[in-house]
Design a protein around this motif. Structure first.
Motif, mmCIF file in Angstrom:
data_model
loop_
_atom_site.group_PDB
_atom_site.id
_atom_site.type_symbol
_atom_site.label_atom_id
_atom_site.label_comp_id
_atom_site.label_asym_id
_atom_site.label_seq_id
_atom_site.Cartn_x
_atom_site.Cartn_y
_atom_site.Cartn_z
ATOM 1 N N ALA A 159 0.829 -1.212 0.000
ATOM 2 C CA ALA A 159 0.000 0.000 0.000
ATOM 3 C C ALA A 159 0.860 1.257 0.000
ATOM 4 O O ALA A 159 0.612 2.207 -0.756
ATOM 5 N N LYS A 160 1.886 1.266 0.835
ATOM 6 C CA LYS A 160 2.750 2.448 0.957
ATOM 7 C C LYS A 160 3.500 2.734 -0.340
ATOM 8 O O LYS A 160 3.477 3.857 -0.849
ATOM 9 N N TRP A 161 4.159 1.720 -0.911
ATOM 10 C CA TRP A 161 4.948 1.919 -2.122
ATOM 11 C C TRP A 161 4.050 2.216 -3.326
ATOM 12 O O TRP A 161 4.427 2.986 -4.216
ATOM 13 N N LEU A 162 2.874 1.616 -3.356
ATOM 14 C CA LEU A 162 1.925 1.874 -4.433
ATOM 15 C C LEU A 162 1.510 3.340 -4.442
ATOM 16 O O LEU A 162 1.493 3.997 -5.487
ATOM 17 N N TRP A 163 1.206 3.874 -3.269
ATOM 18 C CA TRP A 163 0.754 5.251 -3.156
ATOM 19 C C TRP A 163 1.860 6.228 -3.566
ATOM 20 O O TRP A 163 1.649 7.130 -4.366
ATOM 21 N N TRP A 164 3.061 6.014 -3.035
ATOM 22 C CA TRP A 164 4.168 6.912 -3.378
ATOM 23 C C TRP A 164 4.565 6.758 -4.844
ATOM 24 O O TRP A 164 4.957 7.729 -5.496
ATOM 25 N N GLY A 165 4.440 5.571 -5.374
ATOM 26 C CA GLY A 165 4.735 5.359 -6.790
ATOM 27 C C GLY A 165 3.778 6.114 -7.688
ATOM 28 O O GLY A 165 4.188 6.721 -8.676
ATOM 29 N N ALA A 166 2.490 6.086 -7.345
ATOM 30 C CA ALA A 166 1.501 6.809 -8.156
ATOM 31 C C ALA A 166 1.726 8.314 -8.084
ATOM 32 O O ALA A 166 1.624 9.011 -9.090
ATOM 33 N N LEU A 167 2.041 8.808 -6.885
ATOM 34 C CA LEU A 167 2.230 10.249 -6.727
ATOM 35 C C LEU A 167 3.478 10.766 -7.427
ATOM 36 O O LEU A 167 3.544 11.938 -7.799
ATOM 37 N N THR A 168 4.477 9.902 -7.597
ATOM 38 C CA THR A 168 5.729 10.352 -8.227
ATOM 39 C C THR A 168 5.917 9.790 -9.637
ATOM 40 O O THR A 168 6.987 9.962 -10.232
ATOM 41 N N ALA A 169 4.887 9.154 -10.192
ATOM 42 C CA ALA A 169 5.002 8.568 -11.535
ATOM 43 C C ALA A 169 5.276 9.635 -12.587
ATOM 44 O O ALA A 169 5.917 9.356 -13.600
ATOM 45 N N ILE A 170 4.812 10.849 -12.357
ATOM 46 C CA ILE A 170 5.000 11.924 -13.332
ATOM 47 C C ILE A 170 6.482 12.248 -13.530
ATOM 48 O O ILE A 170 6.885 12.713 -14.585
ATOM 49 N N ILE A 171 7.316 11.983 -12.508
ATOM 50 C CA ILE A 171 8.753 12.246 -12.653
ATOM 51 C C ILE A 171 9.521 10.942 -12.862
ATOM 52 O O ILE A 171 10.719 10.876 -12.630
ATOM 53 N N LEU A 172 8.839 9.925 -13.303
ATOM 54 C CA LEU A 172 9.398 8.634 -13.713
ATOM 55 C C LEU A 172 9.954 7.772 -12.572
ATOM 56 O O LEU A 172 9.911 6.556 -12.670
#
Length: 198
Positions: A152-165
């Motif tokens: 859950a934690k890594w998924l959330w941070w991954g989605a929020l920072t996906a714009i910067i790859l």
């Protein structure tokens, strides 16, 4: 009293692996259709696993939230694609008619649709991941497997920072934790008051 979740554990593990493989093979030319199929089959297997675990433990939250995430992602991606196609066609028409797309109102309309399509895709990604995050947090609560909380934690941070790859690396980490979560899931779970919270 313990409940047997061996089959759900296997379904979730296989579904998670298929989802990860589908995500990787999606970037290979001519394999996109196969990867989409793998990801879809993986998502269905995970849904079945979460439904079974939820039914046996009396908590439908993991299934419900994961289903919401899939529905939001599917509908949102279709909407975003429609907006992008409208944008591209509008700009092409303006380019054919006027030689330069941004010298005609139709070109501005097309550019606006492309921007809206991108923004819709980002919004859908965040909303869909929010529901998936809720599903994995609920799985942690009812099973006690720490890897689901990490998912859950890594998924959330991954989605929020996906714009910067860099977010795509975090989403990969989340997928690995999801696999670990199902691998570490005991074959038998105890039903406790925490399991039956809704």
């Amino acid at each position: 009293m313990g409940v047997d979740v061996k089959s759900e554990r296997t379904l979730g593990l296989v579904g998670s692996i298929l989802g990860l493989v589908g995500g990787f093979t999606g970037v290979i030319p001519y394999v996109g259709a196969l990867s989409g199929s793998l990801s879809l089959v993986g998502a269905i297997l995970i849904l079945v696993a979460l439904k079974g675990i939820g039914d046996k433990l009396g908590d439908e939250r993991p299934f419900r939230y994961y289903l919401y995430s899939i529905v939001v992602a599917f509908v949102g991606v279709i909407l975003a694609l429609i907006l992008v196609v409208i944008g591209v066609l509008s700009m092409a028409n303006a380019s054919i008619a006027w030689g330069e797309p941004l010298r005609h109102p139709m070109g501005y309309f097309g550019a606006g649709m492309l921007i809206f399509g991108f923004l819709a895709f980002v919004a859908v990604l965040i909303i869909g991941v929010y529901f998936a995050k809720q599903a994995w947090e609920a799985m942690y609560e009812i099973t006690g497997v720490d890897a689901f909380q990490s998912t859950a934690k890594w998924l959330w941070w991954g989605a929020l920072t996906a714009i910067i790859l860099v977010g795509f690396i975090l989403l990969l980490v989340a997928s690995i934790y999801q696999i670990i979560g199902f691998a570490n899931l005991p074959e038998e779970l105890e039903t406790t008051p925490m399991n039956t919270a809704s």
